[in-house]
Scaffold this active site. Structure first.
Site, mmCIF file in Angstrom:
data_model
loop_
_atom_site.group_PDB
_atom_site.id
_atom_site.type_symbol
_atom_site.label_atom_id
_atom_site.label_comp_id
_atom_site.label_asym_id
_atom_site.label_seq_id
_atom_site.Cartn_x
_atom_site.Cartn_y
_atom_site.Cartn_z
ATOM 1 N N GLY A 216 0.880 -1.170 0.000
ATOM 2 C CA GLY A 216 0.000 0.000 0.000
ATOM 3 C C GLY A 216 0.908 1.207 0.000
ATOM 4 O O GLY A 216 1.555 1.491 0.994
ATOM 5 N N HIS A 217 1.027 1.871 -1.146
ATOM 6 C CA HIS A 217 1.945 3.002 -1.284
ATOM 7 C C HIS A 217 1.134 4.292 -1.364
ATOM 8 O O HIS A 217 0.359 4.491 -2.295
ATOM 9 C CB HIS A 217 2.841 2.818 -2.520
ATOM 10 C CG HIS A 217 3.765 1.642 -2.394
ATOM 11 N ND1 HIS A 217 4.655 1.282 -3.372
ATOM 12 C CD2 HIS A 217 3.949 0.754 -1.386
ATOM 13 C CE1 HIS A 217 5.341 0.220 -2.961
ATOM 14 N NE2 HIS A 217 4.917 -0.118 -1.768
HETATM 15 P P1 GDP Z 1 5.054 2.707 1.615
HETATM 16 O O1 GDP Z 1 4.297 1.439 1.678
HETATM 17 O O2 GDP Z 1 6.504 2.534 1.882
HETATM 18 O O3 GDP Z 1 4.811 3.489 0.354
HETATM 19 O O4 GDP Z 1 4.499 3.608 2.828
HETATM 20 P P2 GDP Z 1 2.954 3.788 3.231
HETATM 21 O O5 GDP Z 1 2.305 4.665 2.238
HETATM 22 O O6 GDP Z 1 2.325 2.479 3.526
HETATM 23 O O7 GDP Z 1 3.121 4.492 4.640
HETATM 24 C C1 GDP Z 1 3.798 5.693 4.785
HETATM 25 C C2 GDP Z 1 2.847 6.721 5.419
HETATM 26 O O8 GDP Z 1 3.579 7.835 5.851
HETATM 27 C C3 GDP Z 1 1.827 7.270 4.431
HETATM 28 O O9 GDP Z 1 0.660 7.587 5.123
HETATM 29 C C4 GDP Z 1 2.499 8.547 3.915
HETATM 30 O O10 GDP Z 1 1.567 9.518 3.476
HETATM 31 C C5 GDP Z 1 3.192 9.006 5.151
HETATM 32 N N1 GDP Z 1 4.457 9.746 4.924
HETATM 33 C C6 GDP Z 1 5.422 9.523 4.003
HETATM 34 N N2 GDP Z 1 6.454 10.348 4.221
HETATM 35 C C7 GDP Z 1 6.144 11.087 5.306
HETATM 36 C C8 GDP Z 1 6.839 12.096 6.049
HETATM 37 O O11 GDP Z 1 7.962 12.460 5.771
HETATM 38 N N3 GDP Z 1 6.179 12.617 7.134
HETATM 39 C C9 GDP Z 1 4.935 12.214 7.509
HETATM 40 N N4 GDP Z 1 4.380 12.785 8.569
HETATM 41 N N5 GDP Z 1 4.262 11.273 6.827
HETATM 42 C C10 GDP Z 1 4.875 10.712 5.756
HETATM 43 P P1 IMO Z 2 4.418 -1.929 1.516
HETATM 44 O O1 IMO Z 2 4.873 -2.104 0.099
HETATM 45 C C1 IMO Z 2 4.128 -3.556 5.527
HETATM 46 C C2 IMO Z 2 3.596 -7.870 5.910
HETATM 47 C C3 IMO Z 2 2.260 -8.345 6.450
HETATM 48 C C4 IMO Z 2 2.704 -9.637 7.114
HETATM 49 C C5 IMO Z 2 3.780 -10.171 6.164
HETATM 50 C C6 IMO Z 2 3.259 -11.168 5.156
HETATM 51 O O2 IMO Z 2 3.225 -1.084 1.684
HETATM 52 O O3 IMO Z 2 5.571 -1.506 2.390
HETATM 53 P P2 IMO Z 2 1.693 -11.093 3.012
HETATM 54 O O4 IMO Z 2 0.435 -10.327 2.746
HETATM 55 O O5 IMO Z 2 2.817 -10.757 2.108
HETATM 56 O O6 IMO Z 2 1.440 -12.553 3.138
HETATM 57 O O7 IMO Z 2 2.117 -10.632 4.494
HETATM 58 O O8 IMO Z 2 4.275 -9.029 5.486
HETATM 59 N N1 IMO Z 2 3.480 -6.971 4.721
HETATM 60 C C7 IMO Z 2 3.698 -5.664 4.775
HETATM 61 N N2 IMO Z 2 3.957 -4.852 5.821
HETATM 62 N N3 IMO Z 2 4.088 -3.050 4.288
HETATM 63 C C8 IMO Z 2 3.862 -3.850 3.221
HETATM 64 O O9 IMO Z 2 3.942 -3.419 1.968
HETATM 65 C C9 IMO Z 2 3.597 -5.215 3.445
HETATM 66 N N4 IMO Z 2 3.300 -6.261 2.647
HETATM 67 C C10 IMO Z 2 3.237 -7.332 3.447
HETATM 68 O O10 IMO Z 2 1.724 -7.428 7.353
HETATM 69 O O11 IMO Z 2 3.317 -9.349 8.343
HETATM 70 MG MG MG Z 3 2.669 0.603 2.688
#
Ligand code: GDP
Ligand code: IMO
Ligand code: MG
Length: 420
Positions: free
Chosen positions: A39-40
């Site tokens: 989830g990005h």
């Molecule tokens: P990803 O899976 O690595 O792309 O990261 P996620 O999107 O799952 O989680 C990162 C969260 O932190 C998201 O809600 C972003 O909007 C937020 N985020 C990213 N960079 C920053 C930052 O520098 N500061 C804050 N406060 N939030 C951030």
């Molecule tokens: P992004 O790209 C954080 C974790 C799950 C679980 C383990 C296995 O957003 O950083 P799966 O669904 O692959 O069988 O889950 O990996 N997990 C993540 N944790 N960010 C993710 O993706 C993840 N994708 C899987 O929570 O512990």
């Molecule tokens: Mg994520």
């Protein structure tokens, strides 16, 4: 030339935001592994968008986005995401390419994921239940169906054969959820998938490299979730590290230039498994609250703790990280004191290496304390404005890792980033 951007911790480091920020410097953004477990999060004109399957370069006009061979693809999620992106006025079909070798996630994979998790009782992985493990198992078990198979007239027959096999497995788990609704959605979504640009991913990318185009490989999950080098068995089912770029896109190692590792200024983990610096106290709660640490895919609260330099150093080593991007530094703005884990005490002995099975040993993390900066950094634009205690925090991390933080992210918005 290929640069890689990947997570150095247990995922959710902020990869999506950083890929979106760096995208203007590249011609192609390519996902090389993982699936809709990712989830990005991106902010586009102040609006939040979460991408699961589509690469995070999609909001930039004229940038090509490739879903690579190493990815496992859920057509239903892709279709929903495509509609979401289209609502922003983006012509997804123009710039989105899918490799024909990409494995398909079938409705029965999702069911098997759920059945397998239930069967583990209190040893659950904490999977996102998106069918990732079973889809990769079918790939390595040489059973799976791929995007290219959709164009084969025997697709339905092949699908039914595999479904029957899965049904027998589901029966053995005693799992009898009705998946007919998922199947209906799946068959609708694959019609949509067929309308996208399905290409031979390895020729596509290598031709672009020959033409001198710049490629950014976007990692999903994090290095500590890598199936080989992460905290097994509490990992995902793909190679999340830089080596996964070669197998996931079909490019040679010498084509890789920079490896950009993303880390939070602290640490989080969602799902089960070892996390030495996890805080079970008010400080952990505060990090979760200020950092809004809830999963982008499942909404689950993320476990929070201090930055772990032992694990980060390990991640830098196995990835060959050439620069580090530190995200969510602003989340630490209000803390009086910060801690950084510099070693693990295992059986009374201090070590700076990650144990083979983190979950089987008792790790007592050793910390160094730092003065908090107690300053709102969210509007700062240059490194000269950064408070002195923060410079010291980062300088210590640079020295420990032997790799420098090149950018500091100070908020979720695209513009909130500072060159270090
Ligand atoms: P990803 O899976 O690595 O792309 O990261 P996620 O999107 O799952 O989680 C990162 C969260 O932190 C998201 O809600 C972003 O909007 C937020 N985020 C990213 N960079 C920053 C930052 O520098 N500061 C804050 N406060 N939030 C951030
Ligand atoms: P992004 O790209 C954080 C974790 C799950 C679980 C383990 C296995 O957003 O950083 P799966 O669904 O692959 O069988 O889950 O990996 N997990 C993540 N944790 N960010 C993710 O993706 C993840 N994708 C899987 O929570 O512990
Ligand atoms: Mg994520």
């Amino acid at each position: 030339m290929v640069d890689v951007l990947l997570g150095l911790q247990w995922g959710d480091e902020g990869k999506g935001k950083i890929v979106d920020y760096f995208a203007p410097r590249y011609d192609i953004i390519a996902r090389f592994q993982g699936g809709p477990n990712a989830g990005h999060t991106l902010y586009i004109n102040g609006q939040k968008v979460v991408l699961h399957q589509i690469p995070s370069g999609i909001f930039h006009e004229n940038k090509l986005n490739l879903i690579g061979s190493g990815v496992v693809l859920d057509a239903v999620t892709l279709k929903k995401e495509y509609d979401k992106v289209t609502a922003f006025g983006i012509d997804g079909k123009k710039n989105l390419y899918v490799s024909e070798r990409t494995q398909l996630i079938l409705p029965t994979h999702r069911a098997l994921d759920k059945a397998s998790e239930i069967s583990k009782g209190n040893e659950k992985i904490g999977s996102t239940l998106k069918g990732i493990g079973p889809a990769y198992m079918d790939k390595t078990g040489r059973n799976g169906l791929r995007v290219g198979d959709l164009l084969d007239k025997n697709f339905t027959t092949q699908y039914i054969k595999l479904r029957m096999k899965h049904q027998r497995m589901l029966d053995s788990f005693g799992f009898n959820d009705d998946i007919s609704e998922w199947e209906e959605e799946f068959f609708e979504a694959i019609e949509f998938l067929k309308s996208l640009k399905i290409v031979n991913g390895e020729y596509f990318i290598n031709e672009k490299i020959r033409e001198g185009k710049k490629i950014l490989a976007e990692g999903a999950q994090g290095s500590m979730l890598d199936v080989d080098f992460g905290t097994f068995p509490f990992v995902t089912s793909s190679n999340t590290i830089s080596a996964g770029v070669c197998t996931g896109l079909g490019i040679a190692p010498q084509k890789i230039r920079e490896v950009i590792g993303v880390t939070k200024a602290y640490c989080t983990r969602v799902g089960s498994g070892p996390f030495p610096t996890e805080l079970h106290d008010e400080t952990g709660e505060r990090l979760r609250k200020i950092g809004n640490e809830f999963g982008a895919t499942t909404g689950r609260p993320r476990r929070c703790g201090w930055i772990d330099l032992v694990a980060l150093d390990f991640a830098c080593m196995i990835n060959g990280v050439t620069q580090v991007v530190m995200t969510k530094a602003d989340v630490l703005d209000a803390f009086d004191e910060l801690s950084v884990c510099t070693s693990y005490k295992v059986d009374g002995k201090e070590q700076r290496t990650v144990p083979y099975q983190m979950n089987k040993v008792d790790i007592d993390p050793q910390y160094k304390s730092f003065e908090g900066w107690k300053t709102d950094i969210t509007r700062m634009k240059t490194k000269d404005e950064l408070p002195q205690p923060m410079k010291e925090y980062i300088s210590f991390i640079n020295k420990y890792l032997g790799v420098d933080v090149s950018y500091i992210s100070n908020g979720p918005e695209r513009e909130q980033i500072i060159k270090a």
